[in-house]
Design an enzyme around this catalytic site. Structure first.
Site, PDB file in Angstrom:
ATOM      1  N   GLY A  46       0.835  -1.205   0.000  1.00 14.59           N
ATOM      2  CA  GLY A  46       0.000   0.000   0.000  1.00 14.59           C
ATOM      3  C   GLY A  46       0.865   1.246   0.000  1.00 14.59           C
ATOM      4  N   GLN A  51       3.189   9.984   0.977  1.00 13.05           N
ATOM      5  CA  GLN A  51       4.454   9.252   1.033  1.00 13.05           C
ATOM      6  C   GLN A  51       5.340   9.511  -0.185  1.00 13.05           C
ATOM      7  OE1 GLN A  51       2.404   5.327   2.110  1.00 13.05           O
ATOM      8  NE2 GLN A  51       4.385   5.179   3.131  1.00 13.05           N
ATOM      9  N   CYS A  94       5.839   0.055   7.325  1.00 15.70           N
ATOM     10  CA  CYS A  94       5.482   1.201   6.493  1.00 15.70           C
ATOM     11  C   CYS A  94       6.680   1.567   5.631  1.00 15.70           C
ATOM     12  CB  CYS A  94       5.098   2.377   7.391  1.00 15.70           C
ATOM     13  SG  CYS A  94       4.639   3.848   6.478  1.00 15.70           S
ATOM     14  N   LEU A  95       6.429   1.831   4.354  1.00 18.93           N
ATOM     15  CA  LEU A  95       7.531   2.174   3.449  1.00 18.93           C
ATOM     16  C   LEU A  95       8.233   3.474   3.866  1.00 18.93           C
ATOM     17  CD1 LEU A  95       5.947   1.255  -0.009  1.00 18.93           C
ATOM     18  CD2 LEU A  95       7.660  -0.045   1.285  1.00 18.93           C
ATOM     19  N   HIS A 136      -4.614   1.558   7.296  1.00 19.89           N
ATOM     20  CA  HIS A 136      -3.252   2.096   7.436  1.00 19.89           C
ATOM     21  C   HIS A 136      -3.042   3.249   6.449  1.00 19.89           C
ATOM     22  CE1 HIS A 136       1.295   1.416   7.856  1.00 19.89           C
ATOM     23  NE2 HIS A 136       1.197   2.192   6.781  1.00 19.89           N
ATOM     24  N   GLU A 137      -3.504   3.057   5.203  1.00 17.31           N
ATOM     25  CA  GLU A 137      -3.288   4.096   4.179  1.00 17.31           C
ATOM     26  C   GLU A 137      -4.160   5.328   4.434  1.00 17.31           C
ATOM     27  OE1 GLU A 137      -0.684   3.665   2.615  1.00 17.31           O
ATOM     28  OE2 GLU A 137      -0.515   1.516   2.961  1.00 17.31           O
ATOM     29  N   HIS A 140      -2.606   7.586   6.824  1.00 18.79           N
ATOM     30  CA  HIS A 140      -1.586   8.468   6.234  1.00 18.79           C
ATOM     31  C   HIS A 140      -2.202   9.791   5.770  1.00 18.79           C
ATOM     32  CE1 HIS A 140       2.252   6.395   6.097  1.00 18.79           C
ATOM     33  NE2 HIS A 140       1.705   5.288   5.646  1.00 18.79           N
TER      34      HIS A 140
END
Ligand code: NI
Length: 171
Positions: A46, A51, A94-95, A136-137, A140
């Site tokens: 995701g 991000q 998380c990226l 989660h996204e 963000h």
């Protein structure tokens, strides 16, 4: 399509509330394609627009097991309408916070309203990994990170480490 650089903690854009998309046009569709390519390249399941340094309410996900049969999903201006009573706990990463993981408990099922890449309104129910990933996204887009669900001790430790790496990257 293009692989874009991923913004890392403690970049302040990750803590900003992202702006709604007013019109779904080719620029937005191109952005979603670039986000998917960046996510697959990372690799991750995701990615949210902040991000890649763009403070707009757009997220992309692909929680399929098999890369051969990709199941990309993109959502514009997503909103959680309802959350189920059951919860599930999984270890999230998380990226934007590479190398760190932690257990997060979230509702196991959700209903989401969003615009698809054609600008059409969709209302769909999700469960399993995809439901967790969507939450989660969407976090963000509200400046919330998975580390905010961890103990203060663990959150501070991760933030300190990431801040140190961030300074080292910049000499
Ligand atoms: Ni993330």
């Amino acid at each position: 399509m293009a692989v874009l650089p991923i913004v890392l903690l403690p970049d302040p854009i990750l803590r900003k509330r992202a702006e709604p998309v007013e019109r779904v046009d080719d620029t937005i569709r191109q952005l979603m394609d670039d986000m998917l390519e960046t996510m697959y390249d990372a690799p991750g399941i995701g990615l949210a627009a902040p991000q890649i340094g763009i403070s707009k309410r757009i997220i992309v996900m692909d929680c399929s097991d098999d890369e051969v049969e990709a199941e990309p999903i993109g959502m514009i201006n997503p909103e959680i309408l309802t959350s189920g009573d059951d919860t599930c706990t999984i270890e999230e990463g998380c990226l934007s916070i590479p190398g760190h993981r932690g257990d997060v408990t979230r509702p196991a099922s959700i209903e989401v309203r969003y615009l698809d890449r054609d600008g059409a309104v969709q209302e769909r129910a999700f469960d399993g990994l995809l439901a967790i990933c969507i939450q989660h996204e969407i976090d963000h887009l509200n400046g919330v990170l998975f580390i905010d669900y961890l103990s203060r001790l663990k959150r501070d430790m991760i933030t300190r480490k990431m801040t140190k790496e961030f300074r080292m990257d910049r000499g």
